[in-house]
Design an enzyme around this catalytic site. Structure first.
Site, PDB file in Angstrom:
ATOM      1  N   SER A 196      41.340  42.002  36.579  1.00  0.00           N
ATOM      2  CA  SER A 196      42.537  42.113  37.404  1.00  0.00           C
ATOM      3  C   SER A 196      43.751  42.260  36.500  1.00  0.00           C
ATOM      4  O   SER A 196      43.641  42.280  35.271  1.00  0.00           O
ATOM      5  CB  SER A 196      42.693  40.870  38.283  1.00  0.00           C
ATOM      6  OG  SER A 196      42.968  39.721  37.479  1.00  0.00           O
ATOM      7  N   LYS A 197      44.926  42.345  37.105  1.00  0.00           N
ATOM      8  CA  LYS A 197      46.153  42.564  36.345  1.00  0.00           C
ATOM      9  C   LYS A 197      46.421  41.439  35.347  1.00  0.00           C
ATOM     10  O   LYS A 197      47.081  41.647  34.331  1.00  0.00           O
ATOM     11  CB  LYS A 197      47.338  42.705  37.297  1.00  0.00           C
ATOM     12  CG  LYS A 197      47.292  43.981  38.129  1.00  0.00           C
ATOM     13  CD  LYS A 197      48.507  44.095  39.039  1.00  0.00           C
ATOM     14  CE  LYS A 197      48.465  45.377  39.858  1.00  0.00           C
ATOM     15  NZ  LYS A 197      49.620  45.494  40.761  1.00  0.00           N
ATOM     16  N   ARG A 198      45.908  40.258  35.644  1.00  0.00           N
ATOM     17  CA  ARG A 198      46.194  39.129  34.743  1.00  0.00           C
ATOM     18  C   ARG A 198      45.528  39.321  33.375  1.00  0.00           C
ATOM     19  O   ARG A 198      45.876  38.649  32.404  1.00  0.00           O
ATOM     20  CB  ARG A 198      45.723  37.813  35.364  1.00  0.00           C
ATOM     21  CG  ARG A 198      44.211  37.663  35.456  1.00  0.00           C
ATOM     22  CD  ARG A 198      43.810  36.289  35.972  1.00  0.00           C
ATOM     23  NE  ARG A 198      42.374  36.151  36.065  1.00  0.00           N
ATOM     24  CZ  ARG A 198      41.646  36.557  37.094  1.00  0.00           C
ATOM     25  NH1 ARG A 198      42.239  37.148  38.111  1.00  0.00           N
ATOM     26  NH2 ARG A 198      40.342  36.383  37.109  1.00  0.00           N
TER      27      ARG A 198
END
Length: 479
Positions: free
Chosen positions: A241-243
């Site tokens: 994910s973006k994290r």
């Protein structure tokens, strides 16, 4: 499966080309190219509210940078809506689909009652077997008349035999009330019309395969070979994910990775061929097969990508490194190389790429070429150019003026000068590096001297001895 292999990559243009999509495209490309088949591109732009021309352009750009060429023109799924509707009407006429007049309120009421009663909330339409003469005059959808009993079996090249009980699959909508086709229908019709023989995609589509297989079977069409590949996880083992940082392919280009290294890395991310880690495109196309794909999710590990990058830099032709370096400059918004800098940089590529892990590192090492005299040394370099250093450089200069400009001779001269001062070579190399590069991180001082040439080397030493007096100079290496 007999006949030529035809694979496809079918992204939705609602965002950038993420790393998982790029790997899916790569697997399809490798499988087709390795068997003399075709690799097709379809833009699944039926979601008009979220699809954008900018996202489509980003996907095409990302594929081109990654080196994944496709056959023919990219196909727009939205442009084929009439064909999708035609198939839905054919299924209706053949009794494999039906008109459903249930309103959204009626469907929600059915599901709420099912939840209260503790039974399956899978919608069962009362219009499935209704007499058409009782149909009201109001908007309706067309639903697939899916089998109620038995099983839908998917023979998957990666996941093996996957069984779905038909009682758990509802009569999915094929055409909406406004006449537009749904994604499920459009995918099947497009794959069939495009002659797709192998559907290679993420395992998040595995449930879709059961529904799509029912359309194939209702129409009497031959199914493609299914191959659902596990998703990519982050270093922490959780779904990417973006994290986790960089996700879009364009970000990896801006991070300075060569396309060949990323192709190599993505191929190894969930697929293996013995113990091979580093391989060329030719080897990847020859070796890639569906049987080598792992069932378990892969973990993104940029350290492995860094390692492969170093190996690919070593294997790349110098001209290819320069070409990709210029593309990197454009991608990062940096100034383009000048006509003077380009040949100078090409001459230095063998030294600059050695041990580098990114194009950014290559540019950092190339600072001594890209800068012009008089150099503006950074703080560390300036600190090493004290009065003692000026004296040492003054002693060294006459020897360099008449020296044979070869590495062995230059090393011998500098070593002799250091010994005469009672110091090691490394100690003398510090001010010499500062004078030639204006910073303390650079290639070997002897590599720089050979690349810069005698005249430019002596000119930079003169600048340093003068304490940085402003003198004219091109900064271009002589030959």
């Amino acid at each position: 499966m007999s006949g030529p292999v035809v694979t496809r990559f079918a992204p939705s243009p609602t965002g950038f080309l993420h790393i998982g999509g790029a790997r899916t495209a790569l697997f399809n490309w490798l499988y087709a190219r390795g068997r003399g088949g075709k690799f097709l591109l379809r833009i699944e732009d039926t979601d008009r509210a979220r699809s954008t021309p900018e996202a489509t352009a980003a996907i095409l750009s990302g594929l081109k940078w990654l080196g994944l060429d496709w056959d023919g023109e990219a196909i727009s799924q939205f442009a084929r809506a009439d064909r999708h509707a035609e198939v839905a009407r054919a299924m209706l006429a053949a009794g494999h689909a039906y008109r459903c007049y249930a309103t959204q309120e009626e469907i929600e009421a059915f599901r709420e009652a099912a939840r209260v009663e503790g039974r399956s909330s899978l919608y069962v339409s009362p219009w499935r077997d209704a007499d058409p003469s009782t149909a009201p005059d109001r908007p309706h959808v067309i639903r697939l008349k899916a089998p109620r009993e038995g099983e839908t079996v998917i023979e998957d090249s990666v996941q093996g035999r996957v069984v779905f009980r038909n009682e758990q699959l509802d009569d999915m909508v094929l055409l909406r009330a406004d006449g537009t086709p749904t994604y499920m229908l459009a995918v099947v019709v497009d794959d069939r019309d495009m002659g797709i023989t192998h559907v290679i995609r993420g395992d998040d589509h595995l449930n879709n395969a059961a529904r799509q297989a029912q359309i194939y079977r209702a129409m009497g069409w031959k199914e493609p070979q299914w191959a659902h590949i596990p998703l990519i996880h982050g270093p922490d083992g959780k779904k990417l994910s973006k994290r986790h940082g960089a996700l879009g392919i364009e970000e990896y280009q801006r991070m300075g990775y060569p396309a060949a290294a990323l192709r190599n890395y993505l191929a190894r991310l969930g697929w293996s061929h013995g113990d091979a880690e580093f391989f060329t495109d030719v080897e990847a196309r020859e070796w890639f097969d569906l049987g080598g794909i792992n069932r378990a999710p892969s973990r993104l590990d940029l350290k492995k990508l860094d390692h492969l990058t170093g190996l690919h830099f070593s294997a790349m032709e110098n001209a290819a490194v320069l070409q990709e370096l210029e593309a990197y400059l454009a991608a990062t918004g940096a100034p383009a190389l000048t006509e003077v800098q380009r040949p100078a940089l090409l001459k230095a590529i063998p030294v600059l790429k050695d041990g580098a892990k990114s194009y950014g590192q290559i540019l950092e090492r190339a600072h001594f070429i890209l800068t012009q005299r008089p150099l503006s040394p950074d703080a560390k370099a300036a600190a090493s150019l004290d009065s003692v250093s000026h004296s040492i450089l003054s002693e060294l200069t006459p020897h360099l003026q008449n020296a044979s400009w070869e590495r062995d001779r230059l090393e011998a001269l500098v070593t002799e000068c250091a010994a005469a001062r009672g110091m090691g070579l490394g100690k003398l190399a510090q001010p010499l590096r500062a004078a030639l590069a204006g910073r303390m991180v650079s290639p070997s001082v002897f590599d720089m001297m050979l690349i810069l040439g005698r005249d430019e080397t002596l000119a930079r030493l003169a600048d340093a001895r003068a304490g940085g007096d402003k003198t004219e100079g091109s900064g271009a290496p002589d030959s």
